[in-house]
Design an enzyme around this catalytic site. Structure first.
Site, short mmCIF file in Angstrom:
data_model
loop_
_atom_site.label_atom_id
_atom_site.label_comp_id
_atom_site.label_asym_id
_atom_site.label_seq_id
_atom_site.Cartn_x
_atom_site.Cartn_y
_atom_site.Cartn_z
CB SER A 138 -47.90 -98.18 45.12
OG SER A 138 -47.05 -98.59 44.06
CE1 TYR A 151 -43.97 -99.88 48.69
CE2 TYR A 151 -44.86 -100.49 46.55
CZ TYR A 151 -44.47 -99.51 47.46
OH TYR A 151 -44.58 -98.19 47.13
#
Ligand code: NAD
Length: 256
Positions: A138, A151
């Site tokens: 990401s 995350y």
């Protein structure tokens, strides 16, 4: 380009994983799907592209189930030539309030599962002297946002795993690279749009504009199709010497 190759894509029943599976299938790769939810619909979409499709329902938080999935793929197709580690979940909360079990689940699904699939896929790739490992990280593998501690930690971790895997196989035909998307309008992000709309008492459209405006200069979502084409490039001969990169497709997010 990928006829007679087999690609296993974790978390490929929706969103980015399904987009990448379909892009690889368009190049002729047989596909092993994984994930929960709309399994039959995902299988039908890939099958319509004229390749063979299998599904394994391993839970990426469970190492024994990951081992069973990798054994299943090898038994069905001979070996996994292309491994796409894509399964991922999100939870948004400040560090001091972050539920411990959510931290553990995000680490297991977003990071540790890729260690297990990679260690299990590598021996056959090394024997064949060809392989592609693509980790869907990401933009949060490169930069941080508040309230996403687990995350961001897991995504920075998978970028590190990508580099080590690339280095350890640098003299072989096996490459390992990461894809770092900005916002992609999948169920994972739709939940964050809905939460913003509810919290601020605004419409879905306004919440979407706010979400993009905070981070993404292009004010556009990246699409699963665009990410699929980047995965196809990583599998192509032109990318034979692309090793250990973390390639963002983020509308300028990380350039700021
Ligand atoms: P999604 O929710 O549409 O898809 C997630 C997939 O993972 C689904 O197939 C789901 O069934 C599967 N999954 C979830 N938990 C699982 C588990 N325990 N075991 C096996 N499969 C499981 O989400 P998405 O947005 O397509 O996300 C895919 C990947 O892309 C994730 O790693 C995510 O972090 C990453 N990513 C997404 C965005 C975005 O904006 N959507 C941005 C950057 C990175």
């Amino acid at each position: 380009m990928l006829a007679r190759k087999t690609a296993l894509v974790t978390g490929s029943t929706s969103g980015i994983g399904l987009g990448i599976a379909k892009a690889l299938a368009r190049q002729g790769a047989n596909i092993v799907l994984n994930g929960f939810g709309e399994i039959e619909a995902a299988k039908a979409e890939v099958k319509a592209l004229g390749v063979e499709v299998e599904y394994h329902g391993a839970d990426m938080s469970k190492p024994a189930e990951i081992e069973a999935m990798m054994a299943f793929a090898a038994q069905r197709f001979g070996q996994v030539d292309i491994l796409v580690n894509n399964a991922g979940i999100q939870h948004v909360s400040r560090v001091e309030n972050f539920p411990v079990e959510r931290w553990d689940a995000i680490m297991a699904i977003n990071l540790t599962s890729a260690f297990h699939t990679t260690r299990l896929a590598l021996p056959a790739m090394q024997k064949a002297n060809w392989g592609r490992i693509i980790n869907v990280a990401s933009v949060h593998g490169l930069v941080a946002s508040a309230e996403k501690s687990a995350y961001v930690a897991a995504k920075h971790g998978i970028v590190g795993l990508t580099k080590v895997t690339a280095l350890e196989n640098a003299t072989t035909g096996i490459t390992c690279n990461a894809i770092c998307p900005g916002w992609v309008l999948t169920p994972l992000v739709q939940k964050q749009v809905d939460a913003k709309a509810a919290a601020l008492g605004i419409s879905n459209d306004e919440a979407t504009r706010l979400l993009l405006g905070e981070k993404e200069p292009s004010m556009q979502f990246t699409t699963p199709e665009e990410l699929g084409e980047l995965a196809v490039f990583f599998c192509s001969p032109a990318a034979n010497n692309v090793r250990g990169v973390a390639w963002n497709m983020d509308g300028g997010w990380a350039a700021q």
